[in-house]
Design an enzyme around this catalytic site. Structure first.
Site, mmCIF file in Angstrom:
data_model
loop_
_atom_site.group_PDB
_atom_site.id
_atom_site.type_symbol
_atom_site.label_atom_id
_atom_site.label_comp_id
_atom_site.label_asym_id
_atom_site.label_seq_id
_atom_site.Cartn_x
_atom_site.Cartn_y
_atom_site.Cartn_z
ATOM 1 N N GLY A 11 0.839 -1.203 0.000
ATOM 2 C CA GLY A 11 0.000 0.000 0.000
ATOM 3 C C GLY A 11 0.865 1.241 0.000
ATOM 4 C CD GLN A 15 -4.874 9.269 4.193
ATOM 5 O OE1 GLN A 15 -4.591 10.398 4.596
ATOM 6 N NE2 GLN A 15 -5.694 8.468 4.837
ATOM 7 C CB ILE A 16 -0.328 4.865 6.102
ATOM 8 C CG1 ILE A 16 -1.638 5.139 6.845
ATOM 9 C CG2 ILE A 16 0.747 4.374 7.070
ATOM 10 C CD1 ILE A 16 -2.240 3.930 7.553
ATOM 11 N NE ARG A 98 -18.415 -7.917 11.391
ATOM 12 C CZ ARG A 98 -17.847 -8.566 12.392
ATOM 13 N NH1 ARG A 98 -16.865 -8.000 13.050
ATOM 14 N NH2 ARG A 98 -18.266 -9.741 12.759
ATOM 15 C CB THR A 129 -0.649 -0.861 9.359
ATOM 16 O OG1 THR A 129 0.554 -0.891 10.122
ATOM 17 C CG2 THR A 129 -1.338 0.476 9.575
ATOM 18 N N GLY A 130 -3.005 -2.558 7.910
ATOM 19 C CA GLY A 130 -4.239 -2.495 7.119
ATOM 20 C C GLY A 130 -5.405 -3.174 7.825
ATOM 21 C CG ASP A 159 -5.701 1.634 18.772
ATOM 22 O OD1 ASP A 159 -6.518 2.410 18.261
ATOM 23 O OD2 ASP A 159 -5.319 0.593 18.213
ATOM 24 N NE ARG A 162 -5.640 7.394 17.137
ATOM 25 C CZ ARG A 162 -6.286 6.748 16.173
ATOM 26 N NH1 ARG A 162 -6.961 5.627 16.443
ATOM 27 N NH2 ARG A 162 -6.276 7.189 14.938
ATOM 28 C CG HIS A 187 -6.896 -1.085 15.155
ATOM 29 N ND1 HIS A 187 -6.621 0.096 15.800
ATOM 30 C CD2 HIS A 187 -7.231 -0.742 13.898
ATOM 31 C CE1 HIS A 187 -6.792 1.105 14.964
ATOM 32 N NE2 HIS A 187 -7.163 0.621 13.792
HETATM 33 P P1 NAX Z 1 -5.048 4.424 1.392
HETATM 34 O O1 NAX Z 1 -6.323 3.992 0.773
HETATM 35 O O2 NAX Z 1 -4.582 5.835 1.257
HETATM 36 O O3 NAX Z 1 -3.874 3.499 0.847
HETATM 37 C C1 NAX Z 1 -3.973 2.121 0.770
HETATM 38 C C2 NAX Z 1 -3.124 1.681 -0.388
HETATM 39 O O4 NAX Z 1 -3.122 0.260 -0.406
HETATM 40 C C3 NAX Z 1 -3.663 2.166 -1.745
HETATM 41 O O5 NAX Z 1 -2.640 2.868 -2.426
HETATM 42 C C4 NAX Z 1 -4.026 0.861 -2.442
HETATM 43 O O6 NAX Z 1 -3.780 0.916 -3.846
HETATM 44 C C5 NAX Z 1 -3.099 -0.121 -1.747
HETATM 45 N N1 NAX Z 1 -3.517 -1.526 -1.859
HETATM 46 C C6 NAX Z 1 -4.759 -2.031 -1.889
HETATM 47 N N2 NAX Z 1 -4.721 -3.359 -2.087
HETATM 48 C C7 NAX Z 1 -3.421 -3.700 -2.152
HETATM 49 C C8 NAX Z 1 -2.745 -4.913 -2.357
HETATM 50 N N3 NAX Z 1 -3.401 -6.048 -2.549
HETATM 51 N N4 NAX Z 1 -1.392 -4.901 -2.375
HETATM 52 C C9 NAX Z 1 -0.715 -3.754 -2.231
HETATM 53 N N5 NAX Z 1 -1.308 -2.561 -2.059
HETATM 54 C C10 NAX Z 1 -2.639 -2.535 -2.006
HETATM 55 O O7 NAX Z 1 -5.151 3.997 2.917
HETATM 56 P P2 NAX Z 1 -4.261 4.467 4.155
HETATM 57 O O8 NAX Z 1 -4.861 5.673 4.755
HETATM 58 O O9 NAX Z 1 -2.828 4.487 3.759
HETATM 59 O O10 NAX Z 1 -4.549 3.269 5.168
HETATM 60 C C11 NAX Z 1 -4.075 1.962 4.933
HETATM 61 C C12 NAX Z 1 -4.734 0.979 5.870
HETATM 62 O O11 NAX Z 1 -4.401 1.286 7.217
HETATM 63 C C13 NAX Z 1 -6.263 0.976 5.819
HETATM 64 O O12 NAX Z 1 -6.710 -0.363 5.833
HETATM 65 C C14 NAX Z 1 -6.643 1.678 7.104
HETATM 66 O O13 NAX Z 1 -7.929 1.289 7.530
HETATM 67 C C15 NAX Z 1 -5.567 1.194 8.004
HETATM 68 N N6 NAX Z 1 -5.361 1.943 9.251
HETATM 69 C C16 NAX Z 1 -4.957 1.238 10.323
HETATM 70 C C17 NAX Z 1 -4.664 1.839 11.529
HETATM 71 C C18 NAX Z 1 -4.192 1.037 12.693
HETATM 72 O O14 NAX Z 1 -3.981 1.624 13.746
HETATM 73 N N7 NAX Z 1 -4.034 -0.281 12.613
HETATM 74 C C19 NAX Z 1 -4.857 3.299 11.708
HETATM 75 C C20 NAX Z 1 -4.846 4.062 10.410
HETATM 76 C C21 NAX Z 1 -5.553 3.378 9.283
HETATM 77 O O15 NAX Z 1 -6.934 3.599 9.421
#
Ligand code: NAX
Length: 328
Positions: A11, A15-16, A98, A129-130, A159, A162, A187
């Protein structure tokens, strides 16, 4: 220079990723003297955007950045990876149940688990993280039978951080005065941030706060729903703080947690604290030498027990759902 540590990030064009990659490359994960090679995975349509991010990485001329490879094939990108940060995931979109979300992510994390199993370095350590992070980690772990289960983790450090920030603001202490914070469970909004074992300047945090109503009605929901509050304010989900927590989590895992303190990590339960064995649940852990140990012997009162049980019940539901889908 020593052999570069291969750090895979999925990913990477998200953003991350945009915050995380620059911090890894600047040496904040492994130290400025440890060369790193970035291995960046994206889906095919995002590779062009990722090329732009790589141009910016080049333009920083980071001394510790020994190389960058990008691609859309996990078998290639994970080859020889020592660290894998699985950030990319399928977000929940409108109308998605879900079960649909678990299934869509299941496809990603089964494939990535297998690719890590077959191609990562023997010492690989994996952080998911995802979202849904705990269950995605469970899926990846279950599809990587040759990788020891203690090499898989999911991120609850955001978390945890935070919770530290909220407590510090409440008692008027610097964050450095706070120790032994714990996030238990998933989470998700059911997570349980625990002040009963935390300390402020050596004093029990729940006693220092002295306000059960704040703890119950303000602290816990504020921490658990912070992600939603950030979306509401910023218009997009937390990114820099999630990247920072991913760095904290992985750095402490590899280099060790501070003396007299612990961190929160979601790891495979060994049955500690009544959490069903095999679930990826958040615990207080100490880390050293690239390994972790779940802190033992904490007394859990009825208040904490009910909250830990509720979050673990949600994890068990998610596990049952992905079992039914044949993902684990
Ligand atoms: P974004 O949607 O900005 O970026 C995700 C990226 O992953 C995209 O560029 C997408 O093309 C890519 N992607 C999708 N499927 C993929 C695959 N099969 N292989 C490789 N790349 C792939 O999301 P972002 O804000 O960066 O957040 C990423 C993930 O972190 C999300 O699932 C989000 O829910 C999760 N988070 C987890 C947190 C935690 O504390 N565990 C907190 C922050 C965030 O919400």
């Amino acid at each position: 220079m020593s052999t570069p540590v291969k750090v895979a990030v999925t990913g990477a064009a998200g953003q991350i990723g945009y915050s995380l990659l620059f911090r890894i490359a600047s040496g904040e994960l492994l130290g400025k003297d440890t060369p790193v090679e970035l291995r960046l995975l994206e889906i095919t349509p995002a590779l062009k955007a990722l090329e732009g991010v790589v141009m910016e990485l080049d333009d920083c001329a980071f001394p510790a950045l020994a190389g960058v490879q990008i691609g859309d094939d996990p078998d290639v990108v994970f080859d020889g990876a020592n660290v894998a940060l699985l950030v990319g995931a399928r977000p929940r979109t409108k109308g998605m149940e879900r079960g649909d979300l678990l299934e869509a992510n299941g496809a990603i994390f089964t494939a990535q688990g297998r690719a890590l199993n077959d191609h990562a370095a023997d010492d690989v350590r994996i952080t998911v993280t995802g979202n849904p992070a705990n269950t995605n980690a469970l899926i990846a772990m279950s599809n990587a039978p040759d990788i020891p289960t203690e090499r898989f983790s999911a991120l609850t450090r955001l978390d945890h951080n935070r919770a530290i920030a909220q407590l510090a603001a409440k008692v008027g202490a610097p964050v450095t005065d706070i120790r032994r914070m714990t996030i238990w469970g998933n989470h998700s909004a059911t997570q349980y941030p625990d002040l009963f074992h935390a300390e402020v300047g050596g004093r029990n945090a729940a006693e220092a706060v002295g306000d059960q109503s704040w703890l119950e009605n303000t602290f816990i929901p504020t921490v658990a729903k912070r992600g939603a509050a950030i979306i509401e304010a910023r218009g997009s989900s937390s990114a820099a703080s999630a990247a920072s927590a991913t760095i904290d989590h992985t750095r402490d895992w590899l280099l060790g947690s501070a003396q007299d303190d612990w961190v929160s990590m979601a790891v495979r339960s060994d049955g500690s604290y009544g959490v069903a064995e095999g679930l990826i649940s958040s615990f207080p852990v100490t880390t050293a030498g690239g390994g972790y140990e779940i802190v033992q012997g904490l007394e859990i009162d009825d208040f904490s027990r009910a909250r830990i049980d509720a979050s673990v019940a949600e994890l068990a539901e998610e596990r049952d759902a992905v079992t039914k889908l044949g993902l684990i």
